[in-house]
Design a protein around this motif. Structure first.
Motif, PDB file in Angstrom:
ATOM      1  N   CYS A  70     109.475  65.605 -11.459  1.00 55.37           N
ATOM      2  CA  CYS A  70     110.529  65.106 -11.571  1.00 55.37           C
ATOM      3  C   CYS A  70     110.033  63.587 -11.107  1.00 55.37           C
ATOM      4  CB  CYS A  70     111.246  65.130 -10.141  1.00 55.37           C
ATOM      5  SG  CYS A  70     111.664  67.103  -9.845  1.00 55.37           S
ATOM      6  N   VAL A  71     109.863  62.494 -11.735  1.00 56.09           N
ATOM      7  CA  VAL A  71     109.764  60.848 -11.118  1.00 56.09           C
ATOM      8  C   VAL A  71     110.774  60.324 -11.218  1.00 56.09           C
ATOM      9  CG1 VAL A  71     109.027  59.166 -13.413  1.00 56.09           C
ATOM     10  CG2 VAL A  71     107.315  61.464 -13.393  1.00 56.09           C
ATOM     11  N   MET A  72     110.180  59.443 -10.460  1.00 53.32           N
ATOM     12  CA  MET A  72     111.100  58.714  -9.725  1.00 53.32           C
ATOM     13  C   MET A  72     110.740  57.273  -9.700  1.00 53.32           C
ATOM     14  SD  MET A  72     113.156  60.615  -8.464  1.00 53.32           S
ATOM     15  CE  MET A  72     114.020  59.624  -7.597  1.00 53.32           C
ATOM     16  N   THR A  98     106.904  62.831   2.167  1.00 53.37           N
ATOM     17  CA  THR A  98     107.460  64.087   3.106  1.00 53.37           C
ATOM     18  C   THR A  98     107.847  65.120   2.733  1.00 53.37           C
ATOM     19  OG1 THR A  98     109.505  62.605   2.869  1.00 53.37           O
ATOM     20  CG2 THR A  98     108.187  62.171   4.655  1.00 53.37           C
ATOM     21  N   LEU A  99     108.255  65.042   1.131  1.00 52.80           N
ATOM     22  CA  LEU A  99     109.184  66.181   0.246  1.00 52.80           C
ATOM     23  C   LEU A  99     107.688  67.432   0.008  1.00 52.80           C
ATOM     24  CD1 LEU A  99     110.894  64.407  -2.871  1.00 52.80           C
ATOM     25  CD2 LEU A  99     111.588  65.422  -0.271  1.00 52.80           C
ATOM     26  N   GLU A 100     106.755  66.849   0.553  1.00 55.69           N
ATOM     27  CA  GLU A 100     105.717  67.728   0.300  1.00 55.69           C
ATOM     28  C   GLU A 100     105.477  68.845   1.769  1.00 55.69           C
ATOM     29  OE1 GLU A 100     101.726  65.441   0.801  1.00 55.69           O
ATOM     30  OE2 GLU A 100     101.759  65.097  -1.858  1.00 55.69           O
ATOM     31  N   LEU A 102     107.559  74.666  -2.691  1.00 49.82           N
ATOM     32  CA  LEU A 102     107.259  74.111  -3.628  1.00 49.82           C
ATOM     33  C   LEU A 102     106.762  73.014  -4.272  1.00 49.82           C
ATOM     34  CD1 LEU A 102     108.833  75.076  -7.000  1.00 49.82           C
ATOM     35  CD2 LEU A 102     110.558  74.402  -6.446  1.00 49.82           C
ATOM     36  N   VAL A 103     106.305  72.062  -3.723  1.00 46.65           N
ATOM     37  CA  VAL A 103     106.394  70.713  -4.004  1.00 46.65           C
ATOM     38  C   VAL A 103     104.163  70.921  -4.487  1.00 46.65           C
ATOM     39  CG1 VAL A 103     105.572  68.427  -3.414  1.00 46.65           C
ATOM     40  CG2 VAL A 103     107.834  69.916  -3.261  1.00 46.65           C
ATOM     41  N   GLY A 104     103.862  70.992  -4.808  1.00 48.30           N
ATOM     42  CA  GLY A 104     102.070  71.012  -4.682  1.00 48.30           C
ATOM     43  C   GLY A 104     101.806  69.313  -4.565  1.00 48.30           C
ATOM     44  N   GLU A 105     102.278  67.965  -5.268  1.00 43.52           N
ATOM     45  CA  GLU A 105     101.931  67.224  -4.312  1.00 43.52           C
ATOM     46  C   GLU A 105     103.087  65.729  -4.888  1.00 43.52           C
ATOM     47  OE1 GLU A 105      97.423  64.638  -5.875  1.00 43.52           O
ATOM     48  OE2 GLU A 105      99.052  64.844  -7.178  1.00 43.52           O
ATOM     49  N   VAL A 106     102.599  64.728  -3.992  1.00 41.74           N
ATOM     50  CA  VAL A 106     103.606  64.007  -4.203  1.00 41.74           C
ATOM     51  C   VAL A 106     102.789  62.601  -4.186  1.00 41.74           C
ATOM     52  CG1 VAL A 106     105.729  61.963  -3.624  1.00 41.74           C
ATOM     53  CG2 VAL A 106     105.886  64.938  -3.231  1.00 41.74           C
ATOM     54  N   GLY A 111     106.857  57.391  -8.513  1.00 44.77           N
ATOM     55  CA  GLY A 111     106.645  58.775  -7.596  1.00 44.77           C
ATOM     56  C   GLY A 111     106.895  59.255  -8.721  1.00 44.77           C
ATOM     57  N   CYS A 112     105.661  60.608  -7.902  1.00 43.37           N
ATOM     58  CA  CYS A 112     106.056  62.338  -8.993  1.00 43.37           C
ATOM     59  C   CYS A 112     106.130  63.610  -7.736  1.00 43.37           C
ATOM     60  CB  CYS A 112     104.887  61.964  -9.718  1.00 43.37           C
ATOM     61  SG  CYS A 112     105.181  64.039 -10.830  1.00 43.37           S
ATOM     62  N   VAL A 113     107.624  63.487  -8.234  1.00 43.85           N
ATOM     63  CA  VAL A 113     107.558  65.060  -7.141  1.00 43.85           C
ATOM     64  C   VAL A 113     106.680  65.422  -8.375  1.00 43.85           C
ATOM     65  CG1 VAL A 113     108.095  66.739  -6.256  1.00 43.85           C
ATOM     66  CG2 VAL A 113     109.431  64.411  -5.385  1.00 43.85           C
TER      67      VAL A 113
END
Length: 470
Positions: free
Chosen positions: A431-433, A372-374, A378-382, A389-391
């Motif tokens: 940002c890596v989760m 959903t952060l896509e 500013l977010v190119g890909e999740v 996961g990576c944002v």
């Protein structure tokens, strides 16, 4: 418990002293020359479940699970008790001419989970030494078989395999090798299997074909008789959680088999539940490597331990060689450490009991909520798989260029998230989760909500500074 509370209170009270001592005496990993030996980082006082508490008393979701490793969560009393009990029984034995029972039992249990004929484990102290061991074994294997020229190693852009000399030589992330030497004469680099940054104008299936063709062409150009191994993470973790195209790993495995190139699957991150299985190579990607390296989650970070599981076929081939007296001159003081192996056995019990199943259950929700952060410009890909996961943030989605934006945008987001109650692992523009595997749906909601707000605040900062108008 009273003693533990007193210790935590002492740590909090002495936080200022620890910061000063660190600046005077402690060298942190991956420092810059301008601050080496004069640096203090966020001081963590305690952990509990998926949470950590910093020295100020702020409670944070441990978004990276330490360093991809606190898989069953902080403060598991059963793991602490195993460490104590094993230390009171046998704290150490030399692996050169003695052995201990926990290491033998753990090797058997790992063989039960490993794909194909992987049946024997050499234990190390962590991931770097595990990869180093696998590569040294490859060299020994080819020497014993009378093929001293078959030593080159295939690695990929975006890869991260460790910090020892040979393992670090495989790394392919930006800035990893800018100022560091390596065994460049032994390594041949291939493209990263990153679908997000595939060449323009081709779909993912064509990109997969491109990667496979490149691999095959490289083997033909360099010569299979000179290539000893391919080393690859099933998912490139520190490279930004790069999930390869479907079928890519299977096709690479077949090329390696056809050309007698050892396939080393680096599962230092993906092993022990991160993707819902003890090992992801077979259960997640349908491949049977010649070796699997592991570390981190094998003890959930409670004790330094790693290792490499080796195919029975390789061992049999060496036993049949003309050099039965050849010695594998490789070992570590803490190989097969009894405390580490005992902790790993209990950790495996916990994973098998419920955590693996829980991970497979919540992983789709985790991925969907992160996706959903896509919605944020500013977010190119999740992207991600399992509980990885990576944002990735970009200047704009058309160019996908992170450098025109801000090389440290990830650190900006992490700083905002820290204030809001979440620890993030920033990687330049990403940002890596990878939270502890025991995370619940409600806690995933909290984590994603904080990350959304941290990115939103970063966007506001960049607009005010006039460096981004998205």
């Amino acid at each position: 418990m009273a003693a533990a509370r007193d210790l935590r209170a002492m740590e909090m009270a002495d936080g200022g002293d620890a910061v000063e001592l660190a600046k005077r005496h402690l060298i942190q990993p991956w420092p810059y020359a301008g601050s080496v030996g004069n640096e203090a980082r966020a001081l963590i006082g305690e952990g509990d479940g998926i949470y950590i508490t910093d020295v100020t008393g702020k409670r944070l979701i441990d978004g990276p699970a330490g360093m991809w490793c606190i898989n069953v969560g902080h403060r598991r009393e059963e793991l602490a008790r195993v460490m104590y009990d094993q230390a009171m029984m046998l704290s150490y034995n030399t692996p050169w001419y003695t052995m201990n029972a926990p290491s033998a039992e753990l090797a058997k249990r790992l063989a039960d989970h490993a794909p194909g004929d992987l049946s024997h484990t050499f234990f190390t102290t962590g991931g770097s030494s595990a990869v180093e061991t696998a590569l040294r074994f490859m060299q020994f294997y080819n020497n014993v078989r009378g093929r001293p020229e078959k030593k080159l190693i295939l690695s990929r852009g975006g890869a991260y395999h460790g910090s020892t000399y040979l393992s670090a030589s495989l790394n392919g992330r930006p800035r990893d090798r800018d100022w560091m030497d390596g065994a460049d004469d032994l390594v041949v680099k291939l493209s990263s299997p990153d679908p997000f940054r595939r060449p323009k104008g081709i779909d993912i299936a064509a990109f997969c074909d491109f990667l496979v063709d490149q691999f095959r062409d490289t083997v033909a150009r360099v010569g299979a008789e000179k290539i000893g191994a391919f080393v690859g993470e099933p998912v490139q973790a520190s490279g930004g959680v790069v999930v390869p195209p479907d079928g890519y790993l299977k096709r690479i495995r077949e090329i390696c088999r056809d050309n007698d190139i050892l396939y080393i699957s680096d599962e230092v991150v993906t092993g022990f539940g991160r993707l819902g299985h003890v090992f992801a190579s077979g259960d997640g990607f349908g491949i049977d490597p010649d070796m699997i390296t592991f570390a981190k989650g094998v003890t959930s970070g409670y004790f330094p331990l790693g290792g490499v599981i080796i195919s029975e076929r390789l061992l049999q081939e060496m036993r049949r060689s003309n050099h039965p007296d050849a010695m594998f001159g490789h070992g570590l003081t803490y190989t097969s450490h009894p405390i580490g192996c005992a902790v790993a056995l209990k950790n495996l019990d916990i994973l098998e009991d419920s955590v693996l199943a829980h991970t497979r259950d919540v992983a789709p929700y985790f991925q969907a909520q992160l996706k959903t952060l896509e919605e944020l410009p500013l977010v190119g890909e999740v992207r991600g798989v399992g509980l990885m996961g990576c944002v990735e943030c970009v200047a704009d989605r058309e160019s996908k260029d992170p450098l025109q934006l801000d090389k440290d945008v990830g650190k900006r987001i992490d700083a905002h998230c820290h204030e809001l109650g979440l620890l993030v692992r920033p990687l330049i523009n990403m940002c890596v989760m990878s939270p502890p595997l025991i995370i619940t749906r409600e806690q995933i909601d909290d984590m994603v909500a904080i990350l959304r707000e941290g990115i939103s605040r970063t966007m506001d900062d960049l607009r005010k500074e006039g460096v981004w108008q998205g």
